[in-house]
Every structure is written in structure tokens, then in C-alpha cells.
Enzyme design. Structure first.
Site, PDB file in Angstrom:
ATOM      1  N   TYR A 123      16.800  65.908 -47.652  1.00  0.00           N
ATOM      2  CA  TYR A 123      17.257  67.375 -47.897  1.00  0.00           C
ATOM      3  C   TYR A 123      18.270  67.559 -48.764  1.00  0.00           C
ATOM      4  CZ  TYR A 123      13.925  67.513 -43.575  1.00  0.00           C
ATOM      5  OH  TYR A 123      12.826  67.443 -42.740  1.00  0.00           O
ATOM      6  N   LYS A 168      14.164  52.616 -42.614  1.00  0.00           N
ATOM      7  CA  LYS A 168      12.903  52.051 -43.259  1.00  0.00           C
ATOM      8  C   LYS A 168      13.400  50.821 -44.381  1.00  0.00           C
ATOM      9  CE  LYS A 168       8.395  52.121 -43.651  1.00  0.00           C
ATOM     10  NZ  LYS A 168       7.331  51.326 -42.569  1.00  0.00           N
ATOM     11  N   ASP A 199       8.793  54.102 -38.364  1.00  0.00           N
ATOM     12  CA  ASP A 199       7.482  54.104 -37.686  1.00  0.00           C
ATOM     13  C   ASP A 199       7.190  53.548 -36.473  1.00  0.00           C
ATOM     14  OD1 ASP A 199       7.926  51.791 -39.207  1.00  0.00           O
ATOM     15  OD2 ASP A 199       6.265  51.654 -40.583  1.00  0.00           O
ATOM     16  N   ASP A 223      14.614  64.642 -38.167  1.00  0.00           N
ATOM     17  CA  ASP A 223      13.785  65.780 -37.880  1.00  0.00           C
ATOM     18  C   ASP A 223      12.313  65.515 -37.140  1.00  0.00           C
ATOM     19  OD1 ASP A 223      12.782  68.400 -38.177  1.00  0.00           O
ATOM     20  OD2 ASP A 223      12.776  68.217 -40.242  1.00  0.00           O
ATOM     21  N   ASP A 227      11.252  65.967 -32.890  1.00  0.00           N
ATOM     22  CA  ASP A 227       9.845  66.610 -32.550  1.00  0.00           C
ATOM     23  C   ASP A 227       9.032  65.734 -31.555  1.00  0.00           C
ATOM     24  OD1 ASP A 227      10.568  69.091 -33.846  1.00  0.00           O
ATOM     25  OD2 ASP A 227       8.540  69.466 -34.783  1.00  0.00           O
TER      26      ASP A 227
END
Ligand code: NAI
Ligand code: MG
Length: 327
Positions: A123, A168, A199, A223, A227
Site C-alpha cells: 500500500y 512470505k 498462506d 489486511d 478479515d
């Protein structure tokens, strides 16, 4: 204390008034400054936020923020990204502790915090859009990684003294850099750490949320994982967040403007009310913050819930019921 209030769009305009009614119940010495920022303003003026709004916000101590609908404009730059950058709100803190009396999809007990780097990563805002290719630059700096890892260590110090660094690094060099900087901060601070690939983390968070305590990660991964965490914690309507910097802070529910239910008066205000709780904690008002949690628990225990939790109560009913318990 001076608080800038930005309801924003959609259900932001429903849940923020509900949250403010709870804040007002404490009759604290808090000056509120309301600002119109978001999609509505963009439609009227072509800008979702202007420099004058930002100046007003910078004269406040913190912001209570609803949510903003993203305008259908390829040149639109996210208001929230701008606020996070301009106010240097580098730590996005998202606690996930299931509320009592909420039916959860998973039977496990858990209590963890996602500490998301909030000003850089994917971002960064450095983007190029061409006819046949688009680029987004992922920026991971030493300073950005150090300060978010330090924030995670401070939180861990009051908890289990351990953090999980999510990355990652098997594929991305920027992530092996983030991992290396974060782990050296943890060693320096005397906090133990383990690592997870993002993941695998998404998978394990659903199956074994009880394994985690303080999770620190980069912007986009945080982010997405929050969720995932909201889903196991009972839904987006329950989850608050704090965006913290060294000078300012911004408190907001983690959900968006929910156009699918906006205007119906049925949005769950609990995420926004618990964001006020985080704001009060940040202000050092622990007692009032605790009273909010008890009032929310009590309302939930009596089955007073909005349709997202299977009930038929309205946003205002919830706010009224919570206020009654605060009395
Ligand atoms: P969303 O979080 O607004 O909604 C996702 C789903 O959860 C919807 O079905 C919605 O009805 C439900 N939901 C969310 N909050 C709820 C609540 N308090 N009570 C009951 N149900 C709730 O995410 P979505 O639909 O992807 O985005 C909608 C708009 O919001 C978009 O324009 C998006 O860009 C924007 N957005 C803004 C954010 C912000 O300003 N912080 C954050 C996320 C999205
Ligand atoms: Mg999000």
C-alpha cells in the site's frame, strides 16, 4: 481531548452516531469535531478529502472513523491510506477475542492481536498503470519494520512474551528483509518469536486460532488475515481496530461501508462501539473502557442482536440497550 469524527459513508453514518451516544454517556471532557469526508463529498466536489480537512484533523488528538465507499474513479486515492500516511499511523492493532454469548463457527478458545504495518508494503501508493501492464511497488523499510516489530513486542511484553512473524520469505526478498529485521527486534527485546508463511497462517488461523497471541505482519497480509480472523470471531460487525502513531491515533471498525445493508438501520454497531472502547483505553480511560465491554456482553447475553448475528434488532435498539446498561 479533541476528537475528529468522520462517519464517512454507508453504514459508517449509522454506526458512528450509535458509538458516539455511548461515548457521550460518560460525560467526559472531550471536544468533538465533525467532518464530512468520503464518497458523498467526492460526488459533490470531486474530492473525498481536502487539505482543510487534514489541517482540522491535525489539530485534534485522534479520529473516530466510520468507513468510506471507494468512488468509481481510477484516479481515486484512498482517503484512509492518506490519513494513515499523513498522520504516520504506522501500527494497525486489531484484537480478536470472541465476545461472550456470540455463537462462533469454531469451538476453540482464542485471544490474539494482529499488529499490521500500516504505512508501507504493497500500500505504498507507488503504482504505474499502462495499457498492457500494471505495477505496484512493495516498499519494506528497516525503520518501518523495526517500529512495527517494536510495537508488537511492547504488546507481547504484557501478554505471553511471544510474537509470530508472518511473511512470505520463501518467495519475496522484501519479506525475508521484514522477517530478519523483525526477528532481530524480538531478540533485542527479549521476546520469543516463531514464523509462519502467510498462506499457511490463513489456514492455521481458522483451524488453530488458540495457538496465536501477537501476530506481526506487513500491510496487505495484515489486511487479509484480519478479515479471516473476523470470520472466526463472529463477523465483521464485531471487530474494532486502532491505528496508532507516535502523535495521533485513529479508531475504526474493521468493516467497510456495507452498501448492501446501508440505510436499513440494521448494521451492527458493536465494532464501532468497541472502537470507542479502544479510543478510551488509548486516552487512559480504562474504567470507562471496561464498562463498555461489560455492557456489550450483557446485551449479547440477552439475545439483543442485529440480523448479522441472527437477531431482528436495529442499530439504534442495540445502542439504546447498551446505554441502558451503562446507566
Ligand atoms: P464491507 O465490510 O463493507 O462488507 C462486507 C460484508 O459484511 C457485507 O455483506 C456487509 O453487509 C457485512 N457487514 C460489514 N459490516 C457490518 C456490520 N457492522 N453489521 C452487519 N453487517 C456488516 O466490505 P465490502 O462490501 O467489501 O466494501 C464496501 C465498501 O466499503 C467498498 O467501497 C470498500 O472499498 C469500502 N471499504 C472501506 C473500508 C474503510 O473505509 N475502512 C474498509 C473496507 C471496505
Ligand atoms: Mg480490510
Amino acid at each position: 481531548m479533541k476528537v475528529a469524527v468522520v462517519p464517512g459513508d454507508g453504514i459508517g453514518r449509522e454506526v458512528i452516531p450509535a458509538a458516539l451516544s455511548v461515548l457521550d454517556a460518560f460525560c467526559l471532557d472531550i471536544e468533538k469535531v465533525s467532518l464530512e469526508i468520503g464518497y458523498g463529498k467526492w460526488e459533490r466536489t470531486g474530492n473525498a478529502i481536502n487539505d482543510g480537512d487534514l489541517d482540522i484533523i491535525k489539530q485534534c488528538d485522534c479520529v473516530l472513523f466510520g468507513a468510506i465507499t471507494t468512488p468509481p474513479d481510477p484516479a481515486y486515492k484512498s482517503v484512509l491510506m492518506r490519513l494513515r500516511k499523513e498522520l504516520d499511523l504506522y501500527a494497525n492493532i486489531r484484537p480478536f477475542l470472541p465476545l461472550k454469548n456470540v455463537r462462533l463457527p469454531c469451538a476453540k478458545k482464542f485471544d490474539f492481536i494482529i499488529v499490521r504495518e500500516n504505512t508501507e508494503g504493497l500500500y505504498s501508493g507507488i503504482e504505474e498503470l499502462h495499457e498492457n501492464v500494471a505495477y505496484t511497488t512493495r516498499v519494506i523499510t528497516r525503520r518501518g519494520s523495526e517500529r512495527i516489530a517494536e510495537k508488537a513486542c511492547v504488546l507481547a511484553n504484557d501478554r505471553k512474551k511471544q510474537i509470530t512473524i508472518v511473511h512470505k520469505a520463501n518467495v519475496l526478498k522484501s519479506d525475508s528483509f521484514f522477517r530478519d529485521v523483525s526477528s532481530s527486534v524480538a531478540k533485542r527485546k527479549g521476546i520469543s518469536y516463531n514464523e509462519m508463511l502467510v498462506d499457511a497462517m490463513a489456514y492455521d488461523l481458522i483451524l488453530h486460532p488458540e495457538r496465536y497471541d501477537v501476530i506481526v505482519t506487513t500491510n496487505l497480509f495484515g489486511d487479509i488475515l484480519s478479515d479471516v480472523a473476523a470470520a472466526i470471531a463472529g463477523g465483521l460487525g464485531l471487530c474494532p481496530s486502532a491505528n496508532i502513531g507516535d502523535r495521533y491515533a485513529l479508531f475504526e471498525p474493521i468493516h467497510g461501508s456495507a452498501p448492501d445493508i446501508a440505510g436499513k438501520g440494521i448494521a451492527n454497531p458493536i465494532a464501532a462501539i468497541l472502537s470507542v472502547r479502544m479510543m478510551l483505553e488509548w486516552m487512559g480511560r480504562k474504567e470507562e473502557a471496561g464498562l463498555i465491554v461489560r455492557a456489550v456482553d450483557s446485551v449479547l447475553s440477552q439475545g439483543i442482536v442485529t440480523p448479522d448475528l441472527g437477531g431482528s434488532y436495529s442499530t439504534e435498539d442495540l445502542a439504546r440497550a447498551i446505554l441502558k446498561r451503562l446507566d
